[in-house]
Each structure stands twice: as C-alpha cells, then as structure tokens.
Write an enzyme that holds these catalytic residues in place. Structure first.
Site, mmCIF file in Angstrom:
data_model
loop_
_atom_site.group_PDB
_atom_site.id
_atom_site.type_symbol
_atom_site.label_atom_id
_atom_site.label_comp_id
_atom_site.label_asym_id
_atom_site.label_seq_id
_atom_site.Cartn_x
_atom_site.Cartn_y
_atom_site.Cartn_z
ATOM 1 N N ALA A 1 0.805 -1.217 0.000
ATOM 2 C CA ALA A 1 0.000 0.000 0.000
ATOM 3 C C ALA A 1 0.839 1.269 0.000
ATOM 4 O O ALA A 1 0.372 2.327 -0.422
ATOM 5 C CB ALA A 1 -0.933 0.001 1.208
ATOM 6 N N SER B 1 4.454 1.098 -0.966
ATOM 7 C CA SER B 1 5.590 0.964 -1.880
ATOM 8 C C SER B 1 5.448 -0.318 -2.689
ATOM 9 O O SER B 1 4.652 -1.198 -2.347
ATOM 10 C CB SER B 1 6.918 0.937 -1.101
ATOM 11 O OG SER B 1 6.983 -0.204 -0.266
ATOM 12 N N GLY B 2 6.234 -0.393 -3.749
ATOM 13 C CA GLY B 2 6.265 -1.594 -4.574
ATOM 14 C C GLY B 2 7.687 -1.903 -4.970
ATOM 15 O O GLY B 2 8.581 -1.062 -4.860
ATOM 16 N N HIS C 1 -2.198 -12.877 -2.282
ATOM 17 C CA HIS C 1 -2.320 -11.997 -1.128
ATOM 18 C C HIS C 1 -0.956 -11.926 -0.468
ATOM 19 O O HIS C 1 -0.345 -12.957 -0.172
ATOM 20 C CB HIS C 1 -3.367 -12.515 -0.144
ATOM 21 C CG HIS C 1 -3.649 -11.541 0.953
ATOM 22 N ND1 HIS C 1 -3.887 -11.913 2.253
ATOM 23 C CD2 HIS C 1 -3.705 -10.182 0.952
ATOM 24 C CE1 HIS C 1 -4.092 -10.837 3.000
ATOM 25 N NE2 HIS C 1 -3.981 -9.780 2.221
ATOM 26 N N ASP C 2 -0.463 -10.731 -0.233
ATOM 27 C CA ASP C 2 0.917 -10.580 0.228
ATOM 28 C C ASP C 2 1.197 -11.348 1.517
ATOM 29 O O ASP C 2 2.294 -11.887 1.698
ATOM 30 C CB ASP C 2 1.292 -9.103 0.372
ATOM 31 C CG ASP C 2 0.279 -8.258 1.115
ATOM 32 O OD1 ASP C 2 -0.604 -8.823 1.794
ATOM 33 O OD2 ASP C 2 0.359 -7.020 1.021
ATOM 34 N N THR C 3 0.208 -11.456 2.394
ATOM 35 C CA THR C 3 0.444 -12.207 3.625
ATOM 36 C C THR C 3 0.587 -13.700 3.354
ATOM 37 O O THR C 3 1.356 -14.392 4.030
ATOM 38 C CB THR C 3 -0.688 -11.966 4.638
ATOM 39 O OG1 THR C 3 -0.929 -10.565 4.752
ATOM 40 C CG2 THR C 3 -0.321 -12.517 6.009
ATOM 41 N N THR D 1 2.904 -2.274 6.883
ATOM 42 C CA THR D 1 1.895 -1.264 7.189
ATOM 43 C C THR D 1 0.842 -1.848 8.118
ATOM 44 O O THR D 1 0.403 -1.220 9.079
ATOM 45 C CB THR D 1 1.240 -0.753 5.891
ATOM 46 O OG1 THR D 1 2.249 -0.183 5.057
ATOM 47 C CG2 THR D 1 0.199 0.304 6.194
ATOM 48 N N ASN E 1 -5.940 -9.095 11.782
ATOM 49 C CA ASN E 1 -5.305 -7.870 11.305
ATOM 50 C C ASN E 1 -5.064 -6.927 12.479
ATOM 51 O O ASN E 1 -5.972 -6.682 13.283
ATOM 52 C CB ASN E 1 -6.194 -7.157 10.275
ATOM 53 C CG ASN E 1 -6.075 -7.736 8.901
ATOM 54 O OD1 ASN E 1 -6.234 -8.944 8.715
ATOM 55 N ND2 ASN E 1 -5.810 -6.904 7.924
ATOM 56 N N GLY F 1 9.206 -6.094 6.373
ATOM 57 C CA GLY F 1 10.028 -4.905 6.568
ATOM 58 C C GLY F 1 10.128 -4.457 8.008
ATOM 59 O O GLY F 1 11.115 -3.835 8.415
#
Length: 490
Positions: free
Chosen positions: A14, A16-17, A239-241, A263, A300, A410
């Site tokens: 959300a 950065s990429g 899904h990134d997770t 994030t 979450n 991160g």
C-alpha cells in the site's frame, strides 16, 4: 532439486512496490532488487483511488531492468494487498481506477449489512473477520449508490489479478486473495453466492477460483517486446500475507506463529483447514487462504502504519528524519509510560497521526507526549501490547503451545519493536527474513516449476539462505504490570 533457476516477483504494498529477482542455486536463494517505487492512494474527485497506470508503468520498467541483467528467468508472479479490486467490461477494458480501502464509502456499511443478514450468518458463510473495508462492504456501498459498475462490469479482478491480466491477458481470481473479500466460503471452496444474493449484490462478474502455482501462460507479446523477456506468468499466493507466511521459516507443525509486519501486522497461526465457529467469531479472527491448501487463522493489527504516518507528518513540517534517527529518538524516551489503542477508529486514516496520538492520551487522562521520541515510544509500546493481546488469542485457538513467533517483513528492521514484542508476549521471537513477501512469491513459483518439492522444502531453503535474529523476553514483570494499564485505556 534443480540448480540455477531464477524467478521474478512483483511485490506491491500500500505504500511501496518492488520488482525482485530471485536466484536459486539448488541449495540457497538470493534476492536482488530490480526496481523500487512508491505507492499510495490519492484523492480523485473526492474518492481515494490507486493510480493503476503509474503502478503498471513501474512494474514494466522493473521487468525491463531484469531483462537487461538476465535473460534466463523462468517466470513472474505478482502479490499485493487484499480486498481492493477493479472491474473490466465486456471488451476486457478496465472501467475505472480501483478505489482504495481507506476511502470513506464503506463507513456504516457493516451495520447496513447486518440489518439484512445477521452477523452470525455472514461469519458462518465466510469465516472472515469483520472490517469495514472488506470487499463485501465496498460492493454494498456501490449497490446503495446504484453504481453502474455493478451492472456493466463483466469481470471482477483484485489488485494482483489485475496485474496478472495485464501481464498475460488471462483473467483469474486467485484463491488466497479471494478469501479476503468476505464473500468466499472456506467450507465449500466457492464464492458465497447466497450471501451476495441476500444483499442484492450481483455475482455475474465472479470467475472460477485459481490456486497458487497455476500457470496463466506467457507474457503478452507487447510486454515481452518492451522488457526483452519471454516469461511464464505463474500465480503465487497473491495476497501478500500468504506469500509472506510461506517464507516464515517455522519448523514443524503448530508450535509456532507469525507476524507479517508491514503497514499492517497480520498475526496468527497456520492450519491445514479452516476453523469456523462461535469462538473464532467472538475473537474476530479470520480464515484466509494460504498456499498448499492451508489456511491462515489470523487477525489484522495496525502495524507500522502509525509510525509511518508520524514520519510523514514530521516530514511535511520539514523534519526529514531517517528511520534510524526516529528509532533512536523512541529508544531515548522512557518506555511503558502511556498507551494508545492502535485499533481505535481515530488511527485508521487521520489527517494528523501525531495530533491523534496526543489527543487520545489527553482524553484518557494520561500525560501527553512532549517530544517526537515520546510519541513514537507510545505507539511502539502500544503495538507490542496489541501483539500480546492477539498472542493470547492464538494460544487459545492453537492445538499446542506456541513456542516461537516468527516476525517477517520490513518491520523486522525495527529492532526495538521486535524486542518489545518479545517482552510483551513473553515468547521468543525470530526476526527475518525482511523481504518475506517477495521471497514467498518466488518460492511458490519455484514449487510450481519443480525446483522445490513442497512448502516444507521451501522453508528449509529459507532457513539455509537467510540468518534470523533471535529476541528473548526481558523485563516481563514490568510488561505484565503495564499491560493492565494498557487494557484500562484500550
């Protein structure tokens, strides 16, 4: 196991990429950034939208950098955040920029849904935690406004699905991201058509569910020509997770949990099957799809968002501090002095996060932070205490005691927060790898390619390739005492 294979991951967050090249030599895997770029929603005529065209241009540029460096890459896959989506028309054209989940259109939509379908019935059909930005409430908001996209839209594609379509020309609704919508039924493995019908939401635009590891074919010719690469497009856990948890280097079954810290902080355990019962609903836990047919039983939590927003606000004031400088300021401030509730609505999308933190302290009768370090220490301690809350919940639903929490993503670079997490939970923490999401994306491609035989073998590769930093609990009595004060405020 075959040696000398390379894969390309597009990892969209959300804020950065990145486009990341993964090289696997048969034993270890290494990662190399091809391109990093900023991301963020912006106001477009009063609606918070993602700039899909700009993101696509950056993705193509990143693939092009990889093409200049190496031309024997096997495949590419895209992961991104959940819930958000775009609509294609009958000609396969995108109808509008995707609306961002922090847009205000979903305000009040959960209560509106519960007036039609009881909360218990929604959970029974979806097993998903209730959050106002879930796709279900986005679609309900569109229905309430008679949004024409619901009628003229012919294909619903979530953010990574959109990029896989842009790359390959093929439309697919990938499993792990589909489970974030709150209209996927984990017990049947299909869309929750009955729920959508009860809410008068069309379902004609929903496609078949595709599993991680599915190959969609080759890059579109114009993309191949622009980048100099002829790649297979393979679905990771989009899904990134889901990708991040694949890269969590846990050993054995059930004795460990995870926090994917970016994030958002996604905290939970891995399960071979969904768990949909009253207690899961009471805890507001979720059943999100994982790779290899697994489910992520998680919650979450507001993660680095609060710290990121504080940094942004100070940057607007001309205080261009680095993360290293801000982390030191937080460490120099006294700890366990004041707390906020990281999940309170005022921290979801405030105009000024720093002022919101100070106001929360003021209205709860606490001392107001006087320095930037005190603001950050308050937020950091509060996030760690929220980890403690959810750790107890994970212990309750897990089949055996949790001995280790793996923090990936991160956020592991914030060492004081990792130590605070260990202190608050009273549990050892293993931090790393940092680029877990891109790594998990690449590992799923390697599994699909036959370079790794299984999820367990992929995790063995992670353990061989990336050192972990271990944190053991300290000052547990002080943290336990402070937890009672935290709970009083939260």
């Amino acid at each position: 196991m075959n040696a000398g294979k390379s894969y390309l991951a597009v990892d969209l967050g959300a804020s950065s990429g990145r486009v990341v090249l993964g090289k696997f030599d048969g034993e270890r895997i290494s990662l190399e950034d091809m391109l990093r770029f900023e991301n963020g929603a912006s106001d477009l005529g009063g609606v918070m939208c993602w700039d899909l065209q700009r993101l696509w241009n950056q993705v193509v540029a990143g693939i092009g950098v990889a093409g200049l460096l190496q031309n024997d890459i096997r495949s590419i896959g895209v992961d991104a955040w959940g819930v958000d989506f775009g609509m294609l028309d009958h000609n396969g054209q995108l109808l509008a920029n995707p609306v961002a989940y922090r847009d205000a259109r979903t305000n009040g939509m959960m209560d509106a849904a519960f007036e039609i379908v009881p909360k218990d019935a929604i959970f029974a059909q979806t097993g998903l935690q209730f959050m106002q930005f879930n796709t279900l409430y986005q679609l309900l908001a569109m229905r309430r406004r008679n949004d024409p996209l619901l009628e003229v839209g012919r294909r619903f594609l979530q953010i990574p699905d959109l990029f896989h379509w842009l790359l390959s020309g093929e439309m697919a609704n990938e499993f792990t991201n589909a489970t974030t919508t709150q209209f996927f039924n984990p017990l049947t493995g299909t869309w929750a058509y009955e729920l959508l019908a009860a809410l008068d939401i069309p379902s004609h635009f929903l496609g078949e569910i595709a599993q991680p590891g599915t190959c969609l074919g080759k890059l579109r010719p114009y993309v191949a020509q622009a980048t100099g690469l002829d790649l297979n497009v393979v679905l990771p856990g989009t899904h990134d997770t889901a990708s991040a948890v694949l890269a969590a280097p846990g050993e054995g079954a059930g004795g460990w949990g995870y926090i994917s810290l970016g994030t958002w902080a996604l905290m939970g355990i891995e399960s071979p099957h969904p768990v949909v019962n009253q207690r899961m609903q009471e805890l507001n836990f979720t059943n999100e799809g994982g790779v290899g047919g697994t489910y992520r039983l998680l919650k979450n939590i507001t993660g680095m968002w609060i710290l990121q927003e504080c940094k942004r606000i100070w940057g607007l004031e001309g205080k261009k501090w680095s993360w290293t400088e801000l982390t030191q300021k937080a460490q120099d401030a006294p700890g366990l002095v004041r707390f906020i509730n990281p999940e309170a609505p005022e921290f979801f999308a405030p105009e000024n996060m720093v002022e919101s933190i100070c106001e929360f302290c003021r209205k709860t009768g606490q001392s107001v932070p006087a320095t930037e370090g005190e603001v950050l220490r308050c937020a950091q301690d509060s996030i760690a205490m929220r980890f403690r809350d959810v750790f107890f919940m994970c212990q309750e639903i897990n089949a055996q005691p949790i001995q280790t929490i793996h923090i990936v993503g991160g956020g592991v670079q914030n060492e004081p927060l990792c130590q605070a997490a260990a202190n608050a939970m009273g549990c050892r923490v293993a931090a790393g790898p940092v680029e877990a999401t891109a790594l998990g994306n690449i590992l799923m491609q390697a599994i699909a390619d036959g370079a790794a035989a299984s999820i367990e073998e992929a995790r063995q590769i992670v353990r061989r390739s990336f050192p972990l930093k271990w944190y053991t609990p300290q000052d547990t009595a002080a943290w336990s005492d402070a937890y009672e004060r935290y709970r009083a405020f939260c």
